[in-house]
Design a protein around this motif. Structure first.
Motif, PDB file in Angstrom:
ATOM      1  N   PHE A 104       1.098  -0.714  -0.224  1.00  0.00           N
ATOM      2  CA  PHE A 104      -0.124  -0.259   0.207  1.00  0.00           C
ATOM      3  C   PHE A 104       0.737   1.169  -0.222  1.00  0.00           C
ATOM      4  CE2 PHE A 104       0.368  -1.915   3.738  1.00  0.00           C
ATOM      5  CZ  PHE A 104       1.261  -1.419   5.103  1.00  0.00           C
ATOM      6  N   LEU A 105       2.361   1.346   0.066  1.00  0.00           N
ATOM      7  CA  LEU A 105       2.916   2.364   0.027  1.00  0.00           C
ATOM      8  C   LEU A 105       4.378   1.745  -1.397  1.00  0.00           C
ATOM      9  CD1 LEU A 105       4.441   4.649   2.658  1.00  0.00           C
ATOM     10  CD2 LEU A 105       5.659   4.034   0.815  1.00  0.00           C
ATOM     11  N   LEU A 106       4.170   2.317  -2.425  1.00  0.00           N
ATOM     12  CA  LEU A 106       5.086   1.914  -3.616  1.00  0.00           C
ATOM     13  C   LEU A 106       6.009   3.108  -3.181  1.00  0.00           C
ATOM     14  CD1 LEU A 106       2.863   0.933  -5.923  1.00  0.00           C
ATOM     15  CD2 LEU A 106       4.409  -0.694  -4.165  1.00  0.00           C
ATOM     16  N   THR A 107       7.332   2.716  -3.415  1.00  0.00           N
ATOM     17  CA  THR A 107       8.450   3.668  -3.967  1.00  0.00           C
ATOM     18  C   THR A 107       8.977   2.916  -4.593  1.00  0.00           C
ATOM     19  OG1 THR A 107       9.555   1.490  -2.086  1.00  0.00           O
ATOM     20  CG2 THR A 107       9.195   3.785  -0.803  1.00  0.00           C
ATOM     21  N   PRO A 108      10.242   4.279  -5.528  1.00  0.00           N
ATOM     22  CA  PRO A 108      11.045   4.013  -6.260  1.00  0.00           C
ATOM     23  C   PRO A 108      12.101   3.258  -6.514  1.00  0.00           C
ATOM     24  CG  PRO A 108      11.132   6.251  -6.075  1.00  0.00           C
ATOM     25  CD  PRO A 108      10.546   5.632  -4.402  1.00  0.00           C
ATOM     26  N   PHE A 109      11.698   2.335  -7.780  1.00  0.00           N
ATOM     27  CA  PHE A 109      13.046   1.204  -7.884  1.00  0.00           C
ATOM     28  C   PHE A 109      14.377   1.803  -6.846  1.00  0.00           C
ATOM     29  CE2 PHE A 109      10.213  -0.293 -10.423  1.00  0.00           C
ATOM     30  CZ  PHE A 109       9.895  -1.797  -9.918  1.00  0.00           C
ATOM     31  N   SER A 110      14.586   3.027  -7.476  1.00  0.00           N
ATOM     32  CA  SER A 110      16.701   3.389  -8.229  1.00  0.00           C
ATOM     33  C   SER A 110      16.704   4.652  -7.467  1.00  0.00           C
ATOM     34  CB  SER A 110      17.235   3.291  -8.550  1.00  0.00           C
ATOM     35  OG  SER A 110      18.408   3.500  -8.924  1.00  0.00           O
ATOM     36  N   PRO A 111      17.139   5.952  -6.480  1.00  0.00           N
ATOM     37  CA  PRO A 111      16.954   6.987  -6.253  1.00  0.00           C
ATOM     38  C   PRO A 111      17.886   7.220  -7.347  1.00  0.00           C
ATOM     39  CG  PRO A 111      18.615   5.381  -4.600  1.00  0.00           C
ATOM     40  CD  PRO A 111      17.607   5.008  -5.545  1.00  0.00           C
ATOM     41  N   SER A 112      18.677   6.950  -8.215  1.00  0.00           N
ATOM     42  CA  SER A 112      19.921   7.529  -8.985  1.00  0.00           C
ATOM     43  C   SER A 112      19.144   6.918 -10.094  1.00  0.00           C
ATOM     44  CB  SER A 112      21.384   6.376  -8.386  1.00  0.00           C
ATOM     45  OG  SER A 112      21.673   5.179  -8.399  1.00  0.00           O
ATOM     46  N   GLY A 113      17.800   6.239 -10.888  1.00  0.00           N
ATOM     47  CA  GLY A 113      17.831   5.907 -12.644  1.00  0.00           C
ATOM     48  C   GLY A 113      18.909   4.541 -12.346  1.00  0.00           C
ATOM     49  N   MET A 114      19.339   3.910 -12.050  1.00  0.00           N
ATOM     50  CA  MET A 114      19.916   2.626 -12.375  1.00  0.00           C
ATOM     51  C   MET A 114      19.429   1.464 -12.354  1.00  0.00           C
ATOM     52  SD  MET A 114      22.912   4.409 -12.566  1.00  0.00           S
ATOM     53  CE  MET A 114      24.126   2.099 -12.989  1.00  0.00           C
ATOM     54  N   GLY A 115      18.054   1.651 -12.728  1.00  0.00           N
ATOM     55  CA  GLY A 115      17.442   0.844 -13.155  1.00  0.00           C
ATOM     56  C   GLY A 115      16.780   0.213 -14.320  1.00  0.00           C
ATOM     57  N   THR A 116      16.041  -0.512 -15.127  1.00  0.00           N
ATOM     58  CA  THR A 116      15.863  -1.158 -16.115  1.00  0.00           C
ATOM     59  C   THR A 116      14.959  -0.198 -16.820  1.00  0.00           C
ATOM     60  OG1 THR A 116      13.763  -2.537 -15.377  1.00  0.00           O
ATOM     61  CG2 THR A 116      15.917  -3.828 -15.121  1.00  0.00           C
ATOM     62  N   PRO A 117      14.734  -0.104 -18.107  1.00  0.00           N
ATOM     63  CA  PRO A 117      13.720   1.144 -18.422  1.00  0.00           C
ATOM     64  C   PRO A 117      12.573   0.934 -18.324  1.00  0.00           C
ATOM     65  CG  PRO A 117      15.416   0.070 -20.372  1.00  0.00           C
ATOM     66  CD  PRO A 117      15.519  -1.099 -19.002  1.00  0.00           C
TER      67      PRO A 117
END
Length: 457
Positions: free
Chosen positions: A338-351
């Motif tokens: 019920f609380l979703l957060t980003p995968f990566s704060p630095s933008g290093m994830g998949t597209p």
């Protein structure tokens, strides 16, 4: 004709029309008049008399009071003129004392006859400059608080007391400064401030700060967020902000206890906002040195969500996953269904993950703007000058007033800017492991679905 005399005449007309015959100002006048009168009539009989005698009585008394009040100043002016010019300047400055502009009679005249003689836009702009909100919203606040203020036996009229507190919240004035403006004792100003903010934070909170569980409001909120982010079933955005305390609450404690990430003593405010920048949950539960995840886990909202107390009647299916309404936050909050957060704060994830992160932060931007509006509109939150004991209720009271302004579509003031925050993601608690893994799978499903949906356009 002298302005104060016009104000007196205006008050007499209000008395004659029985608009507010029970204010303390009237009571004082009646009591003093009755004590000096040798007749057998009582104040109550004067109030309920149908003859013109009460009006004549108060007219004569007011004229005599006016003549008496102006006589000393005339004498002083004559004396100082014959003495020297410097003393004349002093006398004039005393006669132009700005505190007279904040008297009960002046407020009465402004809030009744004069205010309605103005065009609505000019009237409301003038009221906002004084009290932070338009006249119709002001009267709404007064009407809702008046029954509760009446129970306190306050010696001031309800609208006057509310106006005084709103001016303090809107301009960040101290009790001492406000006391000099309103010709009151600083202790009384603090007492009235505490009473009004407590009523706002308790009596009006349930009416104006509500979790969107109703189907109509929930549907409106999730659709608006989906139009903004292309993410389905998002119902809010969460964030925290430190509220600066002018004085360190307890010098004997560890200085880092109240010191926030920006280096000053504070209390931590946590809010959840919808797409209209209206708060539907507010929590002030920890000193500024507390991290976001700890504060959230200690909040009532967390316990209601984890226990299933909050039931959202809207479930969708995304790639085989049942997705209930959820809020979004930055990486300082724990990842939960019920609380979703980003995968990566630095933008290093998949597209797909980076696309999801960008849309999630776009949805989170509404709560950042809501906090900036809150502190821009109620400037006392930029440098809170109340005691720490009453600080939480003052903060919550400002949040209630913020919602009132947003619901009434009040003009948005200049936003209060805070530096960008940073911090490590919270560790996964043992009690949250099942929530974390479910949230992780749900987040990935939403990211893949979003990437596929936007790529096919």
């Amino acid at each position: 004709m002298d302005q104060s005399f016009l104000v007196m005449l205006s008050n007499l007309l209000h008395l004659h029309n029985s608009l507010d015959p029970t204010t303390s100002l009237l009571s004082d006048a009646l009591s003093s008049s009755s004590s000096s009168s040798s007749s057998a009539s009582t104040p109550s009989s004067l109030l309920h008399s149908s003859s013109i005698a009460p009006l004549l009585f108060f007219t004569i008394a007011s004229v005599l009071s006016y003549v008496t009040s102006t006589r000393p100043s005339l004498t002083t002016t004559t004396t100082t003129t014959t003495t020297n010019n410097n003393n004349t300047t002093t006398t004039n400055s005393n006669n132009n004392n700005p505190s007279s502009d904040y008297s009960v009679s002046a407020f009465r005249a402004l809030s009744t006859e004069h205010i309605w003689s103005l065009e609505a836009p000019l009237r409301d702009a003038h009221w906002r400059s004084l009290y932070g909100l338009s006249y119709p919203v002001f009267t709404t606040v007064v009407d809702k608080l008046k029954p509760h203020i009446a129970l306190s036996n306050l010696s001031l009229p309800s609208d006057y007391a509310v106006a005084m507190v709103l001016s303090r919240l809107a301009h960040g004035l101290s009790a001492k400064t406000l006391a000099s403006r309103y010709s009151l004792d600083p202790y009384l100003v603090s007492k009235i401030t505490n009473m009004v903010t407590r009523l706002l934070a308790t009596k009006l909170y349930p009416e104006f700060i509500k979790i969107p569980v109703g189907r109509r409001r929930l549907l409106e909120t999730t659709q608006a967020f989906e139009e903004l982010t292309s993410l389905p079933n998002m119902c809010g955005a969460i964030d925290t902000t430190p509220v600066h305390l002018r004085n360190n609450p307890n010098p004997n404690t560890n200085p880092n206890f109240y010191r926030c990430r920006y280096g000053y003593p504070s209390l931590l405010l946590q809010v959840v906002s919808d797409h209209k920048k209206i708060f539907w949950d507010v929590c002030v539960k920890a000193p500024g040195g507390t991290d976001d995840s700890t504060h959230f886990r200690d909040s009532l909202l967390y316990h209601r969500l984890t226990s299933g107390d909050v039931v959202w009647d809207k479930v969708i299916s995304v790639r085989g996953h049942h997705v209930r309404p959820y809020v979004v936050g930055d990486w300082c909050f724990p990842l939960l269904p019920f609380l979703l957060t980003p995968f990566s704060p630095s933008g290093m994830g998949t597209p797909a993950q980076n696309l999801f992160d960008g849309m999630l932060m776009k949805g989170r931007s509404v709560v950042v703007e809501a906090i900036a509006l809150l502190k821009g509109r109620w400037k006392i939150l930029q440098d809170l000058n109340t005691g720490v004991r009453h600080a939480p209720q003052t903060i919550v009271a400002c949040c209630v007033l913020h919602n009132l302004c947003q619901i009434a579509r009040e003009p948005e003031p200049e936003l209060w800017k805070e530096p960008d925050e940073s911090g490590p993601p919270p560790r996964v608690m043992d009690s949250e492991k099942s929530f974390y893994y479910f949230g992780e799978n749900l987040r990935q499903a939403l990211a893949d679905d979003l990437h596929q949906k936007l790529s096919s356009r």
